[in-house]
Design a protein around this motif. Structure first.
Motif, mmCIF file in Angstrom:
data_model
loop_
_atom_site.group_PDB
_atom_site.id
_atom_site.type_symbol
_atom_site.label_atom_id
_atom_site.label_comp_id
_atom_site.label_asym_id
_atom_site.label_seq_id
_atom_site.Cartn_x
_atom_site.Cartn_y
_atom_site.Cartn_z
ATOM 1 N N ARG A 62 0.835 -1.211 0.000
ATOM 2 C CA ARG A 62 0.000 0.000 0.000
ATOM 3 C C ARG A 62 0.872 1.264 0.000
ATOM 4 O O ARG A 62 0.674 2.197 -0.781
ATOM 5 N N ALA A 63 1.853 1.284 0.923
ATOM 6 C CA ALA A 63 2.715 2.473 1.042
ATOM 7 C C ALA A 63 3.547 2.661 -0.227
ATOM 8 O O ALA A 63 3.793 3.799 -0.660
ATOM 9 N N LEU A 64 3.968 1.573 -0.839
ATOM 10 C CA LEU A 64 4.752 1.684 -2.078
ATOM 11 C C LEU A 64 3.913 2.328 -3.177
ATOM 12 O O LEU A 64 4.376 3.238 -3.881
ATOM 13 N N ILE A 65 2.675 1.857 -3.326
ATOM 14 C CA ILE A 65 1.815 2.430 -4.375
ATOM 15 C C ILE A 65 1.505 3.894 -4.053
ATOM 16 O O ILE A 65 1.560 4.769 -4.924
ATOM 17 N N ASP A 66 1.215 4.168 -2.784
ATOM 18 C CA ASP A 66 0.920 5.556 -2.402
ATOM 19 C C ASP A 66 2.117 6.473 -2.663
ATOM 20 O O ASP A 66 1.953 7.659 -2.948
ATOM 21 N N ALA A 67 3.322 5.904 -2.559
ATOM 22 C CA ALA A 67 4.522 6.707 -2.811
ATOM 23 C C ALA A 67 4.788 6.874 -4.311
ATOM 24 O O ALA A 67 5.673 7.623 -4.707
ATOM 25 N N GLY A 68 4.039 6.128 -5.140
ATOM 26 C CA GLY A 68 4.217 6.271 -6.590
ATOM 27 C C GLY A 68 4.987 5.136 -7.241
ATOM 28 O O GLY A 68 5.302 5.195 -8.428
ATOM 29 N N ALA A 69 5.296 4.084 -6.472
ATOM 30 C CA ALA A 69 6.056 2.967 -7.056
ATOM 31 C C ALA A 69 5.150 2.102 -7.917
ATOM 32 O O ALA A 69 3.947 2.000 -7.669
ATOM 33 N N ALA A 70 5.734 1.478 -8.930
ATOM 34 C CA ALA A 70 5.015 0.469 -9.727
ATOM 35 C C ALA A 70 5.210 -0.858 -9.005
ATOM 36 O O ALA A 70 6.329 -1.338 -8.860
ATOM 37 N N VAL A 71 4.112 -1.435 -8.510
ATOM 38 C CA VAL A 71 4.194 -2.671 -7.720
ATOM 39 C C VAL A 71 3.751 -3.858 -8.565
ATOM 40 O O VAL A 71 2.695 -3.824 -9.201
ATOM 41 N N ALA A 72 4.589 -4.903 -8.574
ATOM 42 C CA ALA A 72 4.228 -6.179 -9.203
ATOM 43 C C ALA A 72 4.089 -7.223 -8.100
ATOM 44 O O ALA A 72 4.629 -7.055 -7.004
ATOM 45 N N VAL A 73 3.357 -8.292 -8.410
ATOM 46 C CA VAL A 73 3.168 -9.384 -7.446
ATOM 47 C C VAL A 73 3.595 -10.686 -8.114
ATOM 48 O O VAL A 73 3.267 -10.929 -9.278
ATOM 49 N N GLY A 74 4.330 -11.518 -7.370
ATOM 50 C CA GLY A 74 4.720 -12.832 -7.885
ATOM 51 C C GLY A 74 4.473 -13.904 -6.855
ATOM 52 O O GLY A 74 4.217 -13.615 -5.681
ATOM 53 N N THR A 75 4.567 -15.177 -7.289
ATOM 54 C CA THR A 75 4.385 -16.272 -6.326
ATOM 55 C C THR A 75 5.657 -16.520 -5.521
ATOM 56 O O THR A 75 5.585 -17.013 -4.403
ATOM 57 N N ASP A 76 6.852 -16.258 -6.117
ATOM 58 C CA ASP A 76 8.131 -16.703 -5.548
ATOM 59 C C ASP A 76 8.113 -18.212 -5.335
ATOM 60 O O ASP A 76 8.722 -18.707 -4.374
ATOM 61 N N LEU A 77 7.399 -18.945 -6.197
ATOM 62 C CA LEU A 77 7.317 -20.391 -6.004
ATOM 63 C C LEU A 77 8.713 -20.988 -5.779
ATOM 64 O O LEU A 77 9.581 -20.889 -6.644
ATOM 65 N N ASN A 78 8.932 -21.551 -4.603
ATOM 66 C CA ASN A 78 10.198 -22.226 -4.274
ATOM 67 C C ASN A 78 9.944 -23.134 -3.076
ATOM 68 O O ASN A 78 8.939 -22.975 -2.379
ATOM 69 N N PRO A 79 10.860 -24.089 -2.829
ATOM 70 C CA PRO A 79 10.560 -25.064 -1.772
ATOM 71 C C PRO A 79 10.727 -24.527 -0.354
ATOM 72 O O PRO A 79 10.175 -25.094 0.591
ATOM 73 N N GLY A 80 11.512 -23.432 -0.190
ATOM 74 C CA GLY A 80 11.856 -23.006 1.158
ATOM 75 C C GLY A 80 10.988 -21.915 1.728
ATOM 76 O O GLY A 80 10.519 -21.997 2.868
ATOM 77 N N SER A 81 10.758 -20.857 0.940
ATOM 78 C CA SER A 81 10.072 -19.708 1.529
ATOM 79 C C SER A 81 8.676 -19.479 0.972
ATOM 80 O O SER A 81 7.922 -18.669 1.528
#
Ligand code: NIG
Ligand code: FE
Length: 406
Positions: free
Chosen positions: A304-323
């Motif tokens: 939220r704060a990133l978008i409010d600051a004007g950043a372009a926000v992307a979302v990913g799964t980070d699909l991996n076994p650990g995190s």
């Protein structure tokens, strides 16, 4: 030329440009009701309100009043690995920290050992069902990183597995060389870094096995100074650059990403309010990974704060076994709304146009002339994609003008 008209579209939803944003683009959503899409071969030939279409098409499909959105783009996965991390998972559930497991030679090191023992063919067979799950969840473009290799041969084997996967799946896979963790011994670290710059990165660039180089900047991984040397080398070889940064600590990764003009800086769970402002003024995309917050119990990145600051926000799964064992990009979209404070339209833009920008690609929108990659939502209101949890709101997935799931 084969042409197909798709009708019965309750809402045709696509990000649209609202002005340049220093490279990455700020977009809002265009919603066309009672729409039609005309496909010719692998591309969109026409789109708009159905009653405005006056042409002819050879074939016709009626979606029966369902919403259509662009194919989702997962800009961050580690879909190729061998072995599992179930023991880590159980230990973490008993309050052992992710970083402590890594520092004691487990975690990522465990996956590196398992992956080193697997052949390219085995890696492909292991990764294929993971990629197929992402496709069923709506992904038509998927970034896939190496990073569990550690030697030149093992890293190249991972990237060759991605190349093999490209031939096996009907969607676009975008390969990235991940420089994950350094040798624990300080003197070996220097040698390893020299090897990256003299051998691995030049070979990857020459062979076209990756489009970008990513590096993990963290207390138990690389310093910002080491990362700068590696990333400058990548840039000198014509590759894009990305960083895993501000996951646990702020040690200069985010500032380096901005200074070097990285395509994206990913994670950001530990990003401060001041740093949100820095990203708001940068062209580097802020990629957030809600699966990590959920799985590791980390504070969610300040979407939220990133978008409010004007950043372009992307979302990913980070699909991996650990995190982040998250096999669904539409679930990542839905979690970004709950955990990171994105609105449903912002989350859709984050998983389409902004995810494309994070990969240095100009796509992620439904536009005549572009590849016909789209998702048919189960119901008439596209917002079910962001709303539904625990079941899939994805009815069908189309890539390059062909139905590939559903
Ligand atoms: O994006 N943080 C570093 N790398 C991966 C996790 C890799 C692993 O735990 O196997 C990530 O979270
Ligand atoms: Fe990652």
């Amino acid at each position: 030329m084969a042409s197909l008209i798709v009708t019965g579209i309750s809402q045709l939803v696509t990000p649209r440009r609202t002005g340049a944003h220093r490279g990455a683009e700020m977009r809002d959503l265009l919603v066309v009701r009672n729409a039609a899409l005309v496909l010719r071969d692998d591309a969109i030939a026409w789109m708009g309100a159905h009653d405005e279409w006056s042409g002819e098409a050879e074939e016709h499909i009626d979606l029966g009043g369902r919403a259509v959105v662009p194919g989702l783009i997962d800009p961050h996965t580690h879909a190729v690995w061998a072995g599992d991390r179930l023991d880590d998972f159980e230990a973490r559930c008993a309050a052992v920290r992710y970083e402590a497991i890594l520092a004691s030679g487990g975690g990522i090191w465990h996956t590196i050992r398992e992956t080193a023992n697997a052949s390219c063919a085995e890696l492909v067979e292991l990764a294929l069902p993971r990629v197929e799950a992402l496709i069923r969840s709506g992904a038509t473009t998927i970034e896939v990183k190496s990073g569990y290799g550690f030697s030149v041969e093992a890293e190249l084997r991972m990237l060759e597995a991605v190349r093999e996967l490209q031939a096996r799946v009907p969607v676009q896979l975008v390969p990235t060389l991940l420089v994950h963790i350094p040798p624990t011994d300080a003197s070996e670290r220097e040698q390893y870094r020299a090897m990256l710059c003299s051998k691995l990165i030049p070979r990857v660039a020459r062979s076209g096995l990756a489009r970008a180089v990513d590096i993990f900047v963290e207390e138990h991984a690389w310093s910002a100074a080491d990362a700068e040397a590696v990333l400058r080398c990548a840039q000198a070889h014509g590759l894009g650059i990305k960083l895993h940064a501000e996951q646990f600590h702020r040690i200069g990764g985010l500032e380096l990403a901005i200074a070097l003009g990285a395509l994206s800086v990913d994670h950001l769970e530990a990003c401060s309010a001041e740093q949100c402002k820095l990203l708001g003024g940068a062209r580097t995309v802020a990629t957030i990974l809600p699966g990590v917050s959920l799985h590791l119990g980390l504070p969610p990145a300040p979407g939220r704060a990133l978008i409010d600051a004007g950043a372009a926000v992307a979302v990913g799964t980070d699909l991996n076994p650990g995190s982040s064992p998250l096999f669904s990009i539409s679930a990542a979209l839905a979690f970004a709304v709950r955990l990171n404070g994105l609105t449903p339209p912002e989350a859709l833009v984050a998983c389409t146009a902004n995810a494309a920008a994070a990969l240095g690609m100009e796509s992620g929108a439904l536009i005549a002339g572009r590849r016909a990659d789209f998702v048919v939502v189960e119901s008439e209101d596209w917002r079910n994609l962001a709303y539904t949890l625990g079941s899939s709101a994805v009815h069908q997935v189309w890539a390059s003008g062909r139905r590939v799931a559903g």
